[in-house]
Write an enzyme that holds these catalytic residues in place. Structure first.
Site, PDB file in Angstrom:
ATOM      1  N   SER A  12     -55.972 -21.354 104.949  1.00 30.08           N
ATOM      2  CA  SER A  12     -55.853 -21.783 103.545  1.00 30.08           C
ATOM      3  C   SER A  12     -54.395 -21.681 103.099  1.00 30.08           C
ATOM      4  CB  SER A  12     -56.729 -20.883 102.650  1.00 30.08           C
ATOM      5  OG  SER A  12     -56.329 -19.534 102.791  1.00 30.08           O
ATOM      6  N   SER A 132     -42.904 -11.358  99.887  1.00 25.44           N
ATOM      7  CA  SER A 132     -43.120 -11.850  98.513  1.00 25.44           C
ATOM      8  C   SER A 132     -41.955 -11.410  97.645  1.00 25.44           C
ATOM      9  CB  SER A 132     -44.411 -11.236  97.958  1.00 25.44           C
ATOM     10  OG  SER A 132     -44.546 -11.523  96.595  1.00 25.44           O
ATOM     11  N   TYR A 145     -50.492  -4.267  96.149  1.00 23.42           N
ATOM     12  CA  TYR A 145     -49.924  -5.411  96.871  1.00 23.42           C
ATOM     13  C   TYR A 145     -48.402  -5.316  96.937  1.00 23.42           C
ATOM     14  CZ  TYR A 145     -48.602 -10.323  97.601  1.00 23.42           C
ATOM     15  OH  TYR A 145     -48.047 -11.489  98.076  1.00 23.42           O
ATOM     16  N   LYS A 149     -45.755  -5.202 100.191  1.00 25.89           N
ATOM     17  CA  LYS A 149     -44.740  -6.212 100.486  1.00 25.89           C
ATOM     18  C   LYS A 149     -43.334  -5.599 100.491  1.00 25.89           C
ATOM     19  CE  LYS A 149     -47.381  -9.924 101.052  1.00 25.89           C
ATOM     20  NZ  LYS A 149     -47.487 -10.650 102.321  1.00 25.89           N
ATOM     21  N   THR A 182     -52.300 -21.023  94.863  1.00 22.82           N
ATOM     22  CA  THR A 182     -53.201 -21.165  96.013  1.00 22.82           C
ATOM     23  C   THR A 182     -54.543 -20.489  95.762  1.00 22.82           C
ATOM     24  OG1 THR A 182     -52.390 -19.096  96.952  1.00 22.82           O
ATOM     25  CG2 THR A 182     -51.247 -21.095  97.638  1.00 22.82           C
TER      26      THR A 182
HETATM   27  N1  LIG Z   1     -49.595 -17.531  96.456  1.00 23.04           N
HETATM   28  C1  LIG Z   1     -48.583 -16.800  96.021  1.00 23.04           C
HETATM   29  O1  LIG Z   1     -48.205 -16.850  94.838  1.00 23.04           O
HETATM   30  C2  LIG Z   1     -47.862 -15.881  96.970  1.00 23.04           C
HETATM   31  C3  LIG Z   1     -46.708 -15.249  96.494  1.00 23.04           C
HETATM   32  C4  LIG Z   1     -46.012 -14.401  97.331  1.00 23.04           C
HETATM   33  C5  LIG Z   1     -46.435 -14.192  98.631  1.00 23.04           C
HETATM   34  N2  LIG Z   1     -47.569 -14.813  99.063  1.00 23.04           N
HETATM   35  C6  LIG Z   1     -47.970 -14.520 100.440  1.00 23.04           C
HETATM   36  O2  LIG Z   1     -48.155 -15.721 101.138  1.00 23.04           O
HETATM   37  C7  LIG Z   1     -49.122 -15.521 102.176  1.00 23.04           C
HETATM   38  C8  LIG Z   1     -50.156 -16.632 102.075  1.00 23.04           C
HETATM   39  O3  LIG Z   1     -50.800 -16.532 100.812  1.00 23.04           O
HETATM   40  P1  LIG Z   1     -51.496 -17.774 100.077  1.00 23.04           P
HETATM   41  O4  LIG Z   1     -50.982 -17.830  98.713  1.00 23.04           O
HETATM   42  O5  LIG Z   1     -51.438 -18.967 100.943  1.00 23.04           O
HETATM   43  O6  LIG Z   1     -52.994 -17.220  99.937  1.00 23.04           O
HETATM   44  P2  LIG Z   1     -54.277 -17.464 100.850  1.00 23.04           P
HETATM   45  O7  LIG Z   1     -54.656 -18.885 100.814  1.00 23.04           O
HETATM   46  O8  LIG Z   1     -55.270 -16.447 100.421  1.00 23.04           O
HETATM   47  O9  LIG Z   1     -53.714 -17.127 102.308  1.00 23.04           O
HETATM   48  C9  LIG Z   1     -53.857 -15.893 102.950  1.00 23.04           C
HETATM   49  C10 LIG Z   1     -54.678 -16.133 104.194  1.00 23.04           C
HETATM   50  O10 LIG Z   1     -54.700 -14.923 104.982  1.00 23.04           O
HETATM   51  C11 LIG Z   1     -56.048 -14.752 105.401  1.00 23.04           C
HETATM   52  N3  LIG Z   1     -56.303 -13.382 105.792  1.00 23.04           N
HETATM   53  C12 LIG Z   1     -56.650 -12.305 105.029  1.00 23.04           C
HETATM   54  N4  LIG Z   1     -56.858 -11.241 105.803  1.00 23.04           N
HETATM   55  C13 LIG Z   1     -56.645 -11.650 107.093  1.00 23.04           C
HETATM   56  C14 LIG Z   1     -56.734 -11.015 108.345  1.00 23.04           C
HETATM   57  N5  LIG Z   1     -57.102  -9.731 108.466  1.00 23.04           N
HETATM   58  N6  LIG Z   1     -56.445 -11.723 109.464  1.00 23.04           N
HETATM   59  C15 LIG Z   1     -56.092 -13.027 109.373  1.00 23.04           C
HETATM   60  N7  LIG Z   1     -56.035 -13.698 108.206  1.00 23.04           N
HETATM   61  C16 LIG Z   1     -56.293 -13.008 107.084  1.00 23.04           C
HETATM   62  C17 LIG Z   1     -56.857 -15.191 104.205  1.00 23.04           C
HETATM   63  O11 LIG Z   1     -58.234 -15.377 104.520  1.00 23.04           O
HETATM   64  P3  LIG Z   1     -59.303 -15.227 103.280  1.00 23.04           P
HETATM   65  O12 LIG Z   1     -58.996 -16.343 102.354  1.00 23.04           O
HETATM   66  O13 LIG Z   1     -60.628 -15.328 103.934  1.00 23.04           O
HETATM   67  O14 LIG Z   1     -59.024 -13.867 102.690  1.00 23.04           O
HETATM   68  C18 LIG Z   1     -56.146 -16.475 103.845  1.00 23.04           C
HETATM   69  O15 LIG Z   1     -56.579 -17.542 104.657  1.00 23.04           O
HETATM   70  C19 LIG Z   1     -49.700 -14.119 101.959  1.00 23.04           C
HETATM   71  O16 LIG Z   1     -49.071 -13.217 102.853  1.00 23.04           O
HETATM   72  C20 LIG Z   1     -49.305 -13.794 100.532  1.00 23.04           C
HETATM   73  O17 LIG Z   1     -49.139 -12.403 100.328  1.00 23.04           O
HETATM   74  C21 LIG Z   1     -48.290 -15.655  98.273  1.00 23.04           C
END
Ligand SMILES: NC(=O)c1ccc[n+]([C@@H]2O[C@H](COP(=O)([O-])OP(=O)(O)OC[C@H]3O[C@@H](n4cnc5c(N)ncnc54)[C@H](OP(=O)(O)O)[C@@H]3O)[C@@H](O)[C@H]2O)c1
Length: 263
Positions: A12, A132, A145, A149, A182
């Protein structure tokens, strides 16, 4: 020779978008997902888009899943999988903080160590950690969280210096997204309301907090992941990546200014 890039949490959001963007540029992309349902959905999406990703389940907290990387020749590892949790540090169950660290830091490092074995033996490779801006500035009520990070960003910076000293052409860099729409932020902020309804110091403020969070994310979140995906592509392709890649740039600037002024 085609490069091979492995990305975690590609079922995702940013991980999925980065996997398709990287594959479109030529490398073989191993797009790994938390569970089998996500893997199947991603395979279906590949068929619809006519794009080839090699998809398999890799729950980074599962030791047997992590070992799937051992026979692979990985040029670039993108540690993107992550989870968020929230609540005041005055009362959030410490086990909830541990659970976040387990994914965002410990399991990420365990996977990275396995992949580094091959990279160090071949004297080349790139490791990216998706941290992050919340790993640069503490975010009240998102500290489970945010702390994870901070630790991950520190780990990435330290590992980079260690790999430089080893002299084996192993590159390490941090990807620091600001807020992207997201669904990740909504799931993270919601989690605390599971237990805050009862005996929380902040129970009386919960409704106001929810409304403020919704307002802030509406204002802050980029609707498209394009800007952070472009940074991931840049870092993955660089011969000598910078330490940090941030997007949207305005949020990166805001964090830098806040740190200069003592936040
Ligand atoms: N979106 C933001 O604003 C933002 C900002 C700063 C940093 N980030 C970072 O960007 C990265 C991606 O986030 P995103 O926004 O794209 O959210 P996301 O769609 O929830 O992506 C995170 C993915 O990691 C998966 N995941 C969780 N636990 C896992 C595990 N044990 N093994 C393998 N996969 C696992 C999740 O699966 P499930 O959906 O089933 O949990 C999800 O598919 C993350 O590290 C997040 O901390 C995001």
């Amino acid at each position: 020779m085609k490069k091979t890039i492995l990305i975690t949490g590609a079922g995702s959001g940013i991980g999925r978008d980065a996997a398709f963007a990287l594959a479109a540029r030529g490398p073989q992309v191993l797009a790994t997902t938390f569970n089998e349902e996500q893997a199947q959905a991603l395979r279906d999406e590949c068929l619809q888009r006519g794009q080839a990703l090699q998809v398999f389940k890799l729950d980074i907290t599962d030791a047997a899943d992590r070992e799937k990387v051992l026979p692979l020749t990985i040029d670039v590892l993108i540690n993107n999988a992550g989870r968020g949790d929230s609540g005041s540090l005055a009362e959030v169950a410490v086990n909830r903080i541990r659970a976040v660290f387990e994914i965002n830091l410990f399991a990420t490092l365990e996977l990275t160590q396995l992949v580094l074995r091959g990279m160090i033996a071949r004297s080349r490779g790139t490791v990216l950690f998706v941290s992050s801006v919340a790993g640069r500035l503490p975010v009240p009520f998102l500290m489970p969280y945010s702390m994870s990070k901070f630790a991950l960003s520190a780990a990435g910076a330290g590992l980079r210096a260690e790999m430089d000293q080893l002299g084996k052409q192993i590159q390490v860099a941090l990807i620091e997204p600001g807020a992207f729409h997201t669904g990740f932020n909504q799931a993270m902020t919601e989690r605390k309301y599971d237990w805050m309804q009862g005996a929380s110091y902040f129970a009386g403020q919960a409704e106001k907090m929810k409304a403020k969070e919704a307002r802030e994310f509406r204002f802050l979140e980029a609707r498209s992941t394009d800007s952070i995906v472009a940074q991931i592509v840049k870092a993955a392709e660089a011969r000598r990546p910078r330490l940090r890649y941030v997007a949207p740039w305005i949020q990166g600037l805001g964090v830098r200014l806040a740190r200069i002024f003592g936040a």
